[in-house]
Design a protein around this motif. Structure first.
Motif, mmCIF file in Angstrom:
data_model
loop_
_atom_site.group_PDB
_atom_site.id
_atom_site.type_symbol
_atom_site.label_atom_id
_atom_site.label_comp_id
_atom_site.label_asym_id
_atom_site.label_seq_id
_atom_site.Cartn_x
_atom_site.Cartn_y
_atom_site.Cartn_z
ATOM 1 N N LEU A 1 -4.743 4.914 8.817
ATOM 2 C CA LEU A 1 -3.991 4.776 7.761
ATOM 3 C C LEU A 1 -4.701 4.897 6.429
ATOM 4 N N ASP A 2 -5.762 4.371 6.186
ATOM 5 C CA ASP A 2 -6.236 4.423 5.013
ATOM 6 C C ASP A 2 -7.173 5.586 4.606
ATOM 7 N N ASP A 3 -7.661 5.713 3.454
ATOM 8 C CA ASP A 3 -8.243 7.104 2.822
ATOM 9 C C ASP A 3 -9.601 6.935 3.634
ATOM 10 N N PHE A 4 -10.055 8.403 3.702
ATOM 11 C CA PHE A 4 -11.196 8.589 4.665
ATOM 12 C C PHE A 4 -12.434 7.782 4.134
ATOM 13 N N LYS A 5 -12.639 7.755 2.980
ATOM 14 C CA LYS A 5 -13.857 7.124 2.167
ATOM 15 C C LYS A 5 -13.961 5.636 2.695
ATOM 16 N N THR A 6 -12.764 5.064 2.607
ATOM 17 C CA THR A 6 -12.663 3.381 3.047
ATOM 18 C C THR A 6 -13.102 3.473 4.421
ATOM 19 N N ALA A 7 -12.509 4.298 5.401
ATOM 20 C CA ALA A 7 -12.896 4.149 6.721
ATOM 21 C C ALA A 7 -14.135 4.524 6.979
ATOM 22 N N LEU A 8 -14.608 5.465 6.311
ATOM 23 C CA LEU A 8 -16.130 5.955 6.627
ATOM 24 C C LEU A 8 -17.046 4.764 6.194
ATOM 25 N N ASP A 9 -16.593 4.155 5.166
ATOM 26 C CA ASP A 9 -17.549 3.094 4.399
ATOM 27 C C ASP A 9 -17.623 1.816 5.382
ATOM 28 N N ARG A 10 -16.544 1.513 6.184
ATOM 29 C CA ARG A 10 -16.210 0.552 7.086
ATOM 30 C C ARG A 10 -17.176 0.781 8.330
ATOM 31 N N MET A 11 -17.053 2.215 8.571
ATOM 32 C CA MET A 11 -17.780 2.545 9.925
ATOM 33 C C MET A 11 -19.435 2.662 9.549
ATOM 34 N N ARG A 12 -19.925 2.870 8.355
ATOM 35 C CA ARG A 12 -21.448 2.740 8.207
ATOM 36 C C ARG A 12 -21.745 1.445 7.999
ATOM 37 N N ARG A 13 -20.921 0.415 7.360
ATOM 38 C CA ARG A 13 -21.664 -0.881 7.511
ATOM 39 C C ARG A 13 -21.313 -1.355 8.940
ATOM 40 N N HIS A 14 -20.433 -0.979 9.524
ATOM 41 C CA HIS A 14 -20.347 -1.742 10.922
ATOM 42 C C HIS A 14 -21.580 -1.048 11.765
ATOM 43 N N TRP A 15 -21.914 0.277 11.609
ATOM 44 C CA TRP A 15 -23.168 0.911 12.088
ATOM 45 C C TRP A 15 -24.264 0.221 11.983
ATOM 46 N N LEU A 16 -24.699 -0.264 10.638
ATOM 47 C CA LEU A 16 -25.813 -0.799 10.175
ATOM 48 C C LEU A 16 -25.755 -2.131 10.630
ATOM 49 N N GLU A 17 -24.731 -3.004 10.728
ATOM 50 C CA GLU A 17 -24.906 -4.387 11.262
ATOM 51 C C GLU A 17 -25.186 -4.240 12.771
ATOM 52 N N VAL B 1 1.024 -1.094 0.056
ATOM 53 C CA VAL B 1 -0.137 0.133 -0.287
ATOM 54 C C VAL B 1 0.911 1.185 -0.041
ATOM 55 N N LEU B 2 0.914 1.924 -0.952
ATOM 56 C CA LEU B 2 1.854 3.100 -1.213
ATOM 57 C C LEU B 2 1.480 4.101 -0.207
ATOM 58 N N LEU B 3 0.215 4.316 0.259
ATOM 59 C CA LEU B 3 0.010 5.357 1.115
ATOM 60 C C LEU B 3 0.422 5.315 2.404
ATOM 61 N N HIS B 4 0.493 3.993 3.023
ATOM 62 C CA HIS B 4 1.202 3.554 4.193
ATOM 63 C C HIS B 4 2.506 4.060 4.118
ATOM 64 N N LYS B 5 3.346 3.571 3.013
ATOM 65 C CA LYS B 5 4.780 3.802 2.767
ATOM 66 C C LYS B 5 4.927 5.361 2.979
ATOM 67 N N LEU B 6 4.181 6.238 2.303
ATOM 68 C CA LEU B 6 4.519 7.527 2.476
ATOM 69 C C LEU B 6 4.201 8.237 3.792
ATOM 70 N N ILE B 7 3.445 7.650 4.619
ATOM 71 C CA ILE B 7 3.152 8.192 5.915
ATOM 72 C C ILE B 7 4.347 7.837 6.674
ATOM 73 N N LEU B 8 4.916 6.565 6.545
ATOM 74 C CA LEU B 8 6.105 6.272 7.332
ATOM 75 C C LEU B 8 7.182 7.145 6.893
#
Length: 358
Positions: free
Chosen positions: A234-250, A44-51
């Motif tokens: 670490l991930d982009d905002f959309k990925t994190a928010l989509d996971r939270m929405r799925r978790h919230w609905l479940e 994941v390129l984003l994670h390497k750039l953060i480090l």
């Protein structure tokens, strides 16, 4: 009168404050780098750039230990990595916020970030000449630093808050309850913007400072909170928010935990699955323990065999039969709890039709 010669701070209060700021920055970045390495995924390129962002800025928090004439050289060289880290942070912010941006806005965002690179080259030169007593260009470039460093981060923060309010069905308090780490990131965003404002006021001489030009702790605090935002999610905002929405609905539909009535164990904690919604694969269904697990099935088989042995020793003398008082089933009749493998298949030619009384 103060001398025009630029050197290491000698004022005790200023020296202590600067040393504290550098120690705070280095310690914080070191911990954030360790957390990043522990949570990053390979490829994941984003994670390497953060480090990389964290590693480049660490050395600039150690120049307080040096003395003349090494002081000016060491400060200027380590400032190169810091300036690269600042520019890289804007690229990371663009990668995190890009799924929420239109194509035109996204292009304008990254193009303006690239157009600021010539300023950073000038800032590196001005920093070197100032702290090595060559010229005073740094006095003119330093007040412009927040303008070429922070507007993209302020835009990213405001864009995220607006996107949460407009496109997602939960509010800020629900986000904190669903994902505390995302709540920490939002709080760090607010604190970073606050210290950006304080740093801008400091370089514009809005209030008197006891520290020399270019040496103050406010930009260090702002930078640490920016890096915390990159590291805590670490991930982009959309990925994190989509996971939270799925978790919230479940969770809202009662699908995250098995109810006590559907499990042999009456405790609601029996088959609870603790998982991190920002971790890889968090959006998939949890693997709950099966009621007919190998352990449970082996216990039932052993219990059935014990019942058969007990039945064989009864007074009626018939093998496989038990006394009605024992409450066990006849040995030649399979128990409902027996597994599919232990049930004998039906003979061929006999249709699988339930018998009815005439």
């Amino acid at each position: 009168m103060m001398s025009d010669h630029v050197a290491k701070p000698t004022n005790p209060d200023g020296l202590i404050l600067e040393a504290w700021g550098q120690g705070f920055m280095v310690g914080s970045l070191l911990i954030l780098a360790a957390v990043t390495v522990a949570n990053m995924r390979p490829g994941v390129l984003l994670h390497k750039l953060i480090l990389l962002e964290l590693i480049l800025a660490m050395a600039h928090g150690t120049f307080i230990f040096t003395h003349e004439p090494v002081y000016g050289w060491y400060l200027s060289v380590t400032a190169i990595g810091l300036n690269i880290s600042w520019a890289l942070h804007n690229v990371i912010a663009w990668m995190k916020n890009r799924p929420f941006l239109s194509r035109k806005v996204s292009r304008f965002y990254i193009i303006t970030v690239v157009l600021c690179f010539p300023y950073w080259v000038l800032e590196i030169y001005a920093n070197f000449t100032y702290f090595n007593n060559i010229n005073k260009i740094f006095l003119h470039t330093r007040p412009l630093e927040p303008l070429f460093r922070d507007p993209w981060w302020v835009f990213t923060s405001l864009s995220l808050f607006w996107t949460i309010k407009r496109e997602y069905s939960f509010g800020l308090w629900e986000i904190i309850k669903i994902s505390p780490r995302f709540g920490i990131m939002l709080a760090a965003m607010i604190l970073s913007i606050i210290f950006i404002i304080v740093d801008t006021c400091s370089v514009l001489n809005a209030f008197k400072s006891v520290l020399p030009t270019g040496i103050e702790p406010f930009w260090k605090l702002s930078f640490v909170f920016k890096c915390l935002c990159d590291t805590v999610v670490l991930d982009d905002f959309k990925t994190a928010l989509d996971r939270m929405r799925r978790h919230w609905l479940e969770k809202k539909n009662g699908q995250m935990f098995m109810t006590p009535s559907s499990t042999p164990n009456p405790s609601p904690r029996a088959y609870r699955v603790r998982r991190d919604i920002e971790s890889p694969g968090a959006g998939e269904w949890a693997e709950f323990p099966s009621v007919y697990s190998p352990t449970k099935q082996s216990e039932r088989v052993s219990h059935r065999e014990d019942a058969q042995l007990q039945g064989s020793s009864t007074s009626d003398g018939r093998r496989g039969r038990v006394s009605p008082i024992s409450g066990a089933r006849p040995g030649d009749i399979p128990s409902p709890d027996s597994s599919v493998e232990r049930i004998q298949p039906m003979r061929e030619g006999i249709p699988d039709i339930p018998l009815q009384r005439m």
